[in-house]
Design a protein around this motif. Structure first.
Motif, PDB file in Angstrom:
ATOM      1  N   ASN A   1     -19.545  45.449  21.380  1.00  0.00           N
ATOM      2  CA  ASN A   1     -20.505  46.411  21.913  1.00  0.00           C
ATOM      3  C   ASN A   1     -20.268  46.669  23.400  1.00  0.00           C
ATOM      4  OD1 ASN A   1     -24.131  46.736  21.448  1.00  0.00           O
ATOM      5  ND2 ASN A   1     -22.681  48.080  22.426  1.00  0.00           N
ATOM      6  N   ILE A   2     -20.077  45.603  24.158  1.00  0.00           N
ATOM      7  CA  ILE A   2     -19.835  45.754  25.595  1.00  0.00           C
ATOM      8  C   ILE A   2     -18.530  46.515  25.839  1.00  0.00           C
ATOM      9  CG2 ILE A   2     -19.322  44.492  27.730  1.00  0.00           C
ATOM     10  CD1 ILE A   2     -21.226  42.301  26.744  1.00  0.00           C
TER      11      ILE A   2
ATOM     12  N   PRO B   1     -27.954  45.659  26.879  1.00  0.00           N
ATOM     13  CA  PRO B   1     -28.960  44.634  27.187  1.00  0.00           C
ATOM     14  C   PRO B   1     -29.715  44.164  25.951  1.00  0.00           C
ATOM     15  CG  PRO B   1     -29.618  46.785  28.063  1.00  0.00           C
ATOM     16  CD  PRO B   1     -28.197  46.903  27.650  1.00  0.00           C
ATOM     17  N   VAL B   2     -29.915  45.057  24.983  1.00  0.00           N
ATOM     18  CA  VAL B   2     -30.628  44.647  23.772  1.00  0.00           C
ATOM     19  C   VAL B   2     -29.836  43.593  23.009  1.00  0.00           C
ATOM     20  CG1 VAL B   2     -31.485  45.395  21.518  1.00  0.00           C
ATOM     21  CG2 VAL B   2     -31.888  46.812  23.528  1.00  0.00           C
ATOM     22  N   ILE B   3     -28.535  43.831  22.812  1.00  0.00           N
ATOM     23  CA  ILE B   3     -27.756  42.874  22.030  1.00  0.00           C
ATOM     24  C   ILE B   3     -27.501  41.595  22.822  1.00  0.00           C
ATOM     25  CG2 ILE B   3     -25.395  43.580  22.646  1.00  0.00           C
ATOM     26  CD1 ILE B   3     -24.749  43.358  19.620  1.00  0.00           C
ATOM     27  N   VAL B   4     -27.429  41.692  24.149  1.00  0.00           N
ATOM     28  CA  VAL B   4     -27.268  40.482  24.970  1.00  0.00           C
ATOM     29  C   VAL B   4     -28.518  39.617  24.876  1.00  0.00           C
ATOM     30  CG1 VAL B   4     -27.066  39.609  27.329  1.00  0.00           C
ATOM     31  CG2 VAL B   4     -25.560  41.453  26.543  1.00  0.00           C
ATOM     32  N   VAL B   5     -29.682  40.236  24.959  1.00  0.00           N
ATOM     33  CA  VAL B   5     -30.935  39.479  24.809  1.00  0.00           C
ATOM     34  C   VAL B   5     -31.024  38.890  23.410  1.00  0.00           C
ATOM     35  CG1 VAL B   5     -33.455  39.627  24.791  1.00  0.00           C
ATOM     36  CG2 VAL B   5     -32.151  40.819  26.559  1.00  0.00           C
ATOM     37  N   LEU B   6     -30.605  39.661  22.399  1.00  0.00           N
ATOM     38  CA  LEU B   6     -30.592  39.148  21.030  1.00  0.00           C
ATOM     39  C   LEU B   6     -29.713  37.904  20.944  1.00  0.00           C
ATOM     40  CD1 LEU B   6     -31.096  39.242  17.983  1.00  0.00           C
ATOM     41  CD2 LEU B   6     -29.292  40.972  17.808  1.00  0.00           C
ATOM     42  N   LEU B   7     -28.542  37.947  21.564  1.00  0.00           N
ATOM     43  CA  LEU B   7     -27.643  36.794  21.544  1.00  0.00           C
ATOM     44  C   LEU B   7     -28.293  35.586  22.218  1.00  0.00           C
ATOM     45  CD1 LEU B   7     -24.861  35.606  20.913  1.00  0.00           C
ATOM     46  CD2 LEU B   7     -24.050  36.519  23.097  1.00  0.00           C
ATOM     47  N   VAL B   8     -28.958  35.818  23.343  1.00  0.00           N
ATOM     48  CA  VAL B   8     -29.638  34.718  24.043  1.00  0.00           C
ATOM     49  C   VAL B   8     -30.727  34.112  23.153  1.00  0.00           C
ATOM     50  CG1 VAL B   8     -31.128  34.145  25.999  1.00  0.00           C
ATOM     51  CG2 VAL B   8     -29.133  35.612  26.347  1.00  0.00           C
TER      52      VAL B   8
ATOM     53  N   VAL C   1     -28.587  52.740  19.225  1.00  0.00           N
ATOM     54  CA  VAL C   1     -27.312  53.380  18.886  1.00  0.00           C
ATOM     55  C   VAL C   1     -27.552  54.696  18.159  1.00  0.00           C
ATOM     56  CG1 VAL C   1     -25.159  53.140  17.584  1.00  0.00           C
ATOM     57  CG2 VAL C   1     -26.102  51.166  18.799  1.00  0.00           C
ATOM     58  N   GLN C   2     -28.518  54.692  17.244  1.00  0.00           N
ATOM     59  CA  GLN C   2     -28.819  55.904  16.477  1.00  0.00           C
ATOM     60  C   GLN C   2     -29.278  57.048  17.374  1.00  0.00           C
ATOM     61  OE1 GLN C   2     -28.623  56.929  13.307  1.00  0.00           O
ATOM     62  NE2 GLN C   2     -27.647  55.068  12.577  1.00  0.00           N
ATOM     63  N   PHE C   3     -29.995  56.730  18.435  1.00  0.00           N
ATOM     64  CA  PHE C   3     -30.499  57.765  19.338  1.00  0.00           C
ATOM     65  C   PHE C   3     -29.569  57.998  20.536  1.00  0.00           C
ATOM     66  CE2 PHE C   3     -34.414  56.708  17.061  1.00  0.00           C
ATOM     67  CZ  PHE C   3     -34.928  57.979  16.825  1.00  0.00           C
ATOM     68  N   ASN C   4     -28.295  57.579  20.372  1.00  0.00           N
ATOM     69  CA  ASN C   4     -27.273  57.804  21.388  1.00  0.00           C
ATOM     70  C   ASN C   4     -27.602  57.162  22.730  1.00  0.00           C
ATOM     71  OD1 ASN C   4     -25.559  59.383  19.684  1.00  0.00           O
ATOM     72  ND2 ASN C   4     -26.950  61.109  19.967  1.00  0.00           N
ATOM     73  N   LEU C   5     -28.338  56.070  22.695  1.00  0.00           N
ATOM     74  CA  LEU C   5     -28.652  55.318  23.911  1.00  0.00           C
ATOM     75  C   LEU C   5     -27.727  54.105  23.976  1.00  0.00           C
ATOM     76  CD1 LEU C   5     -32.552  55.467  23.657  1.00  0.00           C
ATOM     77  CD2 LEU C   5     -31.067  56.879  25.098  1.00  0.00           C
ATOM     78  N   LEU C   6     -26.436  54.390  24.032  1.00  0.00           N
ATOM     79  CA  LEU C   6     -25.439  53.326  23.936  1.00  0.00           C
ATOM     80  C   LEU C   6     -25.560  52.325  25.076  1.00  0.00           C
ATOM     81  CD1 LEU C   6     -23.143  52.516  22.043  1.00  0.00           C
ATOM     82  CD2 LEU C   6     -21.565  53.714  23.566  1.00  0.00           C
ATOM     83  N   ALA C   7     -25.825  52.796  26.285  1.00  0.00           N
ATOM     84  CA  ALA C   7     -25.961  51.889  27.426  1.00  0.00           C
ATOM     85  C   ALA C   7     -27.125  50.914  27.211  1.00  0.00           C
ATOM     86  CB  ALA C   7     -26.168  52.684  28.712  1.00  0.00           C
ATOM     87  N   LEU C   8     -28.189  51.390  26.566  1.00  0.00           N
ATOM     88  CA  LEU C   8     -29.340  50.515  26.292  1.00  0.00           C
ATOM     89  C   LEU C   8     -29.001  49.452  25.252  1.00  0.00           C
ATOM     90  CD1 LEU C   8     -32.360  49.879  26.656  1.00  0.00           C
ATOM     91  CD2 LEU C   8     -32.846  51.596  24.890  1.00  0.00           C
ATOM     92  N   SER C   9     -28.048  49.753  24.382  1.00  0.00           N
ATOM     93  CA  SER C   9     -27.703  48.805  23.327  1.00  0.00           C
ATOM     94  C   SER C   9     -27.136  47.504  23.884  1.00  0.00           C
ATOM     95  CB  SER C   9     -26.701  49.435  22.355  1.00  0.00           C
ATOM     96  OG  SER C   9     -25.426  49.597  22.952  1.00  0.00           O
TER      97      SER C   9
ATOM     98  N   PHE D   1     -35.571  39.550  14.962  1.00  0.00           N
ATOM     99  CA  PHE D   1     -35.632  40.627  13.976  1.00  0.00           C
ATOM    100  C   PHE D   1     -35.928  41.964  14.658  1.00  0.00           C
ATOM    101  CE2 PHE D   1     -37.432  37.335  10.763  1.00  0.00           C
ATOM    102  CZ  PHE D   1     -36.197  36.719  10.700  1.00  0.00           C
ATOM    103  N   VAL D   2     -36.882  41.943  15.573  1.00  0.00           N
ATOM    104  CA  VAL D   2     -37.269  43.172  16.273  1.00  0.00           C
ATOM    105  C   VAL D   2     -36.124  43.671  17.153  1.00  0.00           C
ATOM    106  CG1 VAL D   2     -38.841  44.130  17.996  1.00  0.00           C
ATOM    107  CG2 VAL D   2     -39.730  42.628  16.203  1.00  0.00           C
ATOM    108  N   LEU D   3     -35.467  42.768  17.862  1.00  0.00           N
ATOM    109  CA  LEU D   3     -34.333  43.151  18.709  1.00  0.00           C
ATOM    110  C   LEU D   3     -33.211  43.763  17.870  1.00  0.00           C
ATOM    111  CD1 LEU D   3     -34.197  40.114  21.147  1.00  0.00           C
ATOM    112  CD2 LEU D   3     -34.711  42.482  21.767  1.00  0.00           C
TER     113      LEU D   3
END
Length: 272
Positions: free
Chosen positions: A169-170, A121-128, A111-119, A101-103
């Motif tokens: 996303n990737i 690893p976040v979504i990959v960790v979420l998938l894991v 994404v909202q703060f234009n940190l697309l590159a950060l999105s 939920f937090v991820l």
């Protein structure tokens, strides 16, 4: 561990799940643009728009978040009821679900703060994390229909959709970064990524013995990729065909695995 310590641990787990689910819902509210923010499709310069890459699903595909969030909220409430306070399965699932939920909320905020590159690893960790939850669900059956829908059903749909969203996303990030495809035609890359996503769907079906929820979500997402490639500005017949074939294969494998599971031992017949 003493009964008092166990009771405190169970209360803490339930509070953490409710708090994290609330955080995720608030994040989705912001991400939808309803709170005055920029909708996800328009954030980060439109990198995640339906026509940004050949892997992006069409806009209506994102309606799947409604049942996912309803299921997450329903689970958060249900797991807090007295009947679930000492349930062994919920003790195993509680914190991994809270992390997911937090991820989810962090992904929206990145994404909202234009940190697309950060999105990424976040979504990959979420998938894991979701794959880990899927493994936990497979190890023990739900007790009743309510748990089947709220837990196994919701998390299956969640996993299936995030599998598609991770690929999209990737693709969005590398295209935004100026990736030129090593000289290969974009259609070739589109087909390759769709094929890889299809293999993920087949793998989930095989491991989950034909669970329908992940298959339905993957099929939904890939179907809207096909629609977007046939009707939107980012036209690609090869990618649309690959997405359609992937849906047919994933659904076919899931049905076969489901029938085998039911005919073989009955295991899996009560799970979505």
């Amino acid at each position: 561990m003493s009964p008092n310590s166990t009771g405190r641990s169970d209360r803490l787990r339930r509070v953490v799940v409710i708090s994290s689910a609330t955080f995720a819902v608030l994040g989705s509210f912001i991400g939808s643009g309803a709170a005055g923010g920029t909708p996800i499709a328009e954030a980060s310069g439109g990198a995640l728009a339906a026509d940004a890459t050949l892997i992006a699903p069409g806009g209506p595909a994102f309606a799947i978040w409604t049942p996912i969030y309803l299921g997450l909220v329903g689970y958060a409430i249900w797991q807090a009821l007295p009947a679930q306070k000492a349930d062994v399965r919920q003790r195993r699932l509680g914190y991994p679900l809270a992390v997911s939920f937090v991820l989810n909320a962090f992904w929206i905020l990145s994404v909202q703060f234009n940190l697309l590159a950060l999105s990424v690893p976040v979504i990959v960790v979420l998938l894991v994390v979701l794959v880990g939850i899927f493994r936990l669900l497979r190890r023990s059956p739900p007790k009743n229909l309510v748990e089947t829908i709220l837990v196994d059903g919701t998390m299956g749909v969640y996993l299936g959709w995030v599998s598609v969203a991770t690929a999209a996303n990737i693709a969005a990030v590398i295209v935004t970064a100026g990736f030129t495809g090593f000289g290969l035609n974009p259609d070739v890359w589109g087909v390759l990524v769709i094929a890889l996503t299809g293999l993920v769907g087949v793998g989930l079906s095989r491991y989950g013995r034909g669970r329908l929820a992940p298959t339905a979500a993957l099929g939904w997402g890939l179907s809207w990729v096909a629609v977007a490639r046939l009707t939107g500005p980012a036209l690609s017949i090869p990618t649309a065909v690959a997405a359609t074939v992937a849906v047919i294969v994933i659904v076919g494998v899931a049905i076969r695995d489901r029938v085998r599971a039911v005919d073989g031992s009955g295991v899996g017949s009560d799970r979505p």
